[in-house]
Scaffold this active site. Structure first.
Site, PDB file in Angstrom:
ATOM      1  N   SER A  32       1.884   3.172 -18.769  1.00 50.15           N
ATOM      2  CA  SER A  32       3.191   2.214 -18.285  1.00 50.15           C
ATOM      3  C   SER A  32       4.047   2.158 -19.668  1.00 50.15           C
ATOM      4  CB  SER A  32       2.682   1.049 -17.765  1.00 50.15           C
ATOM      5  OG  SER A  32       2.355   0.124 -18.525  1.00 50.15           O
ATOM      6  N   ASP A  43       3.416   6.273 -16.116  1.00 49.60           N
ATOM      7  CA  ASP A  43       3.535   5.456 -15.008  1.00 49.60           C
ATOM      8  C   ASP A  43       4.776   4.641 -14.875  1.00 49.60           C
ATOM      9  OD1 ASP A  43       2.380   4.298 -12.503  1.00 49.60           O
ATOM     10  OD2 ASP A  43       1.405   2.740 -13.720  1.00 49.60           O
ATOM     11  N   HIS A  44       5.474   4.579 -13.570  1.00 48.12           N
ATOM     12  CA  HIS A  44       6.728   3.942 -13.525  1.00 48.12           C
ATOM     13  C   HIS A  44       7.689   4.145 -14.573  1.00 48.12           C
ATOM     14  CE1 HIS A  44       5.268   1.767  -9.792  1.00 48.12           C
ATOM     15  NE2 HIS A  44       3.867   1.344 -10.527  1.00 48.12           N
ATOM     16  N   ASP A  56      10.433   6.276 -11.424  1.00 53.82           N
ATOM     17  CA  ASP A  56      10.438   5.248 -10.256  1.00 53.82           C
ATOM     18  C   ASP A  56      11.990   4.619 -10.217  1.00 53.82           C
ATOM     19  OD1 ASP A  56      10.173   3.285  -8.488  1.00 53.82           O
ATOM     20  OD2 ASP A  56       8.830   2.185  -9.708  1.00 53.82           O
ATOM     21  N   HIS A  70       0.310   3.807  -4.883  1.00 56.97           N
ATOM     22  CA  HIS A  70       0.202   2.915  -5.811  1.00 56.97           C
ATOM     23  C   HIS A  70      -0.377   1.613  -5.559  1.00 56.97           C
ATOM     24  CE1 HIS A  70       2.878   4.343  -9.135  1.00 56.97           C
ATOM     25  NE2 HIS A  70       3.059   5.326  -8.382  1.00 56.97           N
ATOM     26  N   GLY A  71      -0.771   0.633  -6.277  1.00 57.19           N
ATOM     27  CA  GLY A  71      -1.199  -0.710  -5.888  1.00 57.19           C
ATOM     28  C   GLY A  71      -2.543  -0.649  -4.998  1.00 57.19           C
ATOM     29  N   ALA A  72      -3.449   0.261  -5.360  1.00 59.87           N
ATOM     30  CA  ALA A  72      -4.683   0.536  -4.783  1.00 59.87           C
ATOM     31  C   ALA A  72      -5.946  -0.195  -5.107  1.00 59.87           C
ATOM     32  CB  ALA A  72      -4.844   2.089  -4.590  1.00 59.87           C
ATOM     33  N   ASN A  77      -3.738   5.045  -7.618  1.00 67.10           N
ATOM     34  CA  ASN A  77      -3.338   4.425  -8.825  1.00 67.10           C
ATOM     35  C   ASN A  77      -4.280   3.140  -8.630  1.00 67.10           C
ATOM     36  OD1 ASN A  77      -1.518   6.407  -9.229  1.00 67.10           O
ATOM     37  ND2 ASN A  77       0.163   4.910  -9.688  1.00 67.10           N
ATOM     38  N   ASP A 120      -5.431   0.104 -11.575  1.00 63.44           N
ATOM     39  CA  ASP A 120      -5.333  -0.521 -12.903  1.00 63.44           C
ATOM     40  C   ASP A 120      -5.927  -2.014 -12.958  1.00 63.44           C
ATOM     41  OD1 ASP A 120      -4.728  -1.355 -15.290  1.00 63.44           O
ATOM     42  OD2 ASP A 120      -2.521  -1.572 -15.098  1.00 63.44           O
TER      43      ASP A 120
HETATM   44  O1  G3H Z   1       1.770  -0.635 -11.794  1.00 58.05           O
HETATM   45  C1  G3H Z   1       1.787  -1.011 -13.000  1.00 58.05           C
HETATM   46  C2  G3H Z   1       0.487  -0.993 -13.535  1.00 58.05           C
HETATM   47  O2  G3H Z   1      -0.463  -1.780 -13.290  1.00 58.05           O
HETATM   48  C3  G3H Z   1       0.910  -1.127 -15.136  1.00 58.05           C
HETATM   49  O3  G3H Z   1       1.019  -2.529 -15.630  1.00 58.05           O
HETATM   50  O4  G3H Z   1       3.122  -2.477 -16.810  1.00 58.05           O
HETATM   51  O5  G3H Z   1       1.266  -4.146 -17.145  1.00 58.05           O
HETATM   52  O6  G3H Z   1       0.870  -1.939 -18.155  1.00 58.05           O
HETATM   53  P1  G3H Z   1       1.592  -2.814 -16.980  1.00 58.05           P
HETATM   54  P1  13P Z   2      -2.915  -2.192  -9.020  1.00 55.53           P
HETATM   55  O1  13P Z   2      -2.430  -3.354  -9.591  1.00 55.53           O
HETATM   56  O2  13P Z   2      -3.429  -2.287  -7.659  1.00 55.53           O
HETATM   57  O3  13P Z   2      -4.228  -1.634  -9.777  1.00 55.53           O
HETATM   58  O4  13P Z   2      -2.079  -0.724  -8.686  1.00 55.53           O
HETATM   59  C1  13P Z   2      -2.048   0.099 -10.015  1.00 55.53           C
HETATM   60  C2  13P Z   2      -0.734   0.789 -10.130  1.00 55.53           C
HETATM   61  O5  13P Z   2      -0.206   1.181  -9.100  1.00 55.53           O
HETATM   62  C3  13P Z   2      -0.277   1.463 -11.394  1.00 55.53           C
HETATM   63  O6  13P Z   2       1.068   2.286 -11.376  1.00 55.53           O
HETATM   64 ZN    ZN Z   3       2.132   1.564  -9.720  1.00 59.45          ZN
END
Ligand code: G3H
Ligand code: 13P
Ligand code: ZN
Length: 320
Positions: free
Chosen positions: A56, A93-94, A115, A222-224, A265, A267
């Site tokens: 990210s 990412d993003h 994004d 995402h967000g999985a 994804n 995280d």
């Molecule tokens: O979707 C976001 C990811 O989980 C990355 O999170 O921006 O805190 O590194 P972060």
């Molecule tokens: P989570 O917060 O659900 O793990 O999603 C991570 C994500 O989408 C990173 O881009």
């Molecule tokens: Zn994401």
């Protein structure tokens, strides 16, 4: 300009084509430090899974872009040393601007996400197209996004989902030239997705409709994270104060992975696993002060979690 091809990395094109055909999804795991990297590569080598290493913009600031590039290059060599050459993608990412995507491409990334989901539709199309035109000159693949997920990502947060509009996907993909599309069907970012008892259904009907409009086109979720309840309980047992929350049920993700969803994804689940292991050491051995004695168990727990995701949720094992 450093080409990812000289680092032993690959872009996502061939991986996605194979995963759409094969009914599985490639893991996209975020990293910003060595233990996470070791856990990811160890899990993927042992299960023979391709992998997308995700960075990210916050992680890039935290870890330093040059170090991250060498870590990704190191990951390629590390996998070989562990006995298996797995395909590795280094992905932004993003990405929130053309400049950030360009800079990552120049630093050896093989894939970027732009994004534009918080912009108007036309602004999203224009920005995504601009990134695609630049990235494709270097054979770097691009992920775009339509629809807005609830939850927090970097500095941006949204309270409610705005589901992806199936009517828009064909036009978006055709006008931008993106290689994959992230969609919003009820997943959400972070460890606090839903309150216990709340309905957690992801909209597989919208996914099916999107697939009907763009058959075989690679879709990204995402967000999985699933917010494993045993891990949350361990954190709180050892002094943590996480509020009750549930995530995306793994069986729903498994169903999505069998469709055109080819990248998932994760995280937050990894963050929870590391925290649980570290808290346990700190509580049981308060005299410990060697970071290897708590980061080591955190790395082991993370690796186990990733192996579980690959084998039981994504189905990307034995797909190299
Ligand atoms: O979707 C976001 C990811 O989980 C990355 O999170 O921006 O805190 O590194 P972060
Ligand atoms: P989570 O917060 O659900 O793990 O999603 C991570 C994500 O989408 C990173 O881009
Ligand atoms: Zn994401």
């Amino acid at each position: 300009m450093i080409s990812y091809k000289n680092l032993g990395l690959v872009n996502s094109r061939a991986l996605f084509a194979k995963s759409v055909q094969g009914g599985y999804a490639i893991p996209a795991f975020n990293f910003n430090n060595m233990e996470q990297m070791q856990a990811i590569i160890g899990a993927c080598v042992e299960t023979k899974s391709p992998v997308i290493l995700q960075v990210s913009s916050g992680a890039r600031k935290y870890a330093n872009q040059t170090l991250l590039r060498y870590m990704a290059q190191g990951a390629v060599e590390y996998a070989k040393e562990l006995g298996c050459e797995i395909p590795i993608v280094l992905h932004l990412d993003h990405g929130d601007s053309f400049e950030l995507c360009k800079s990552c491409i120049e630093y050896g990334f093989s894939s970027v996400m732009i994004d534009g989901s918080h912009l108007s539709y036309e602004e999203n199309v224009a920005l995504t197209k601009k990134v695609v035109e630049y990235a494709h000159q270097y054979d770097v693949t691009v992920e775009g996004e339509l629809g807005v997920l609830a939850g927090v990502e970097d500095e941006v947060s949204a309270e409610h989902h705005t589901y992806t509009e199936p009517d828009e996907v064909e036009d978006f993909v055709q006008r931008t030239g993106v290689d994959s599309l992230a969609i919003s069907i009820g997943t959400s970012h972070g460890a606090f997705k839903f309150k216990p008892g709340q309905k957690t259904e992801i909209r597989l009907d919208i996914l099916a409709e999107i697939e009907r409009r763009i058959p075989g086109f690679p879709i990204v979720l995402h967000g999985a994270s699933s917010v494993p309840q045993d891990i949350v309980a361990q954190i709180n047992q050892y002094g943590g104060k996480l509020k009750d929350s549930i995530g995306i049920p793994e069986d729903q993700l498994r169903a999505a992975a069998k469709s055109a969803v080819c990248k998932i994804n994760i995280d937050s689940d990894g963050r929870l696993a590391m925290t649980a292991a570290i808290r346990k050491v700190f509580t049981n051995k308060p005299e410990e002060f060697d970071p290897r004695k708590y980061l080591g168990p955190a790395r082991d727990k993370l690796k186990d979690l990733y192996k579980h995701k690959i084998l039981n949720v994504l189905g990307s094992n034995d797909k190299i």
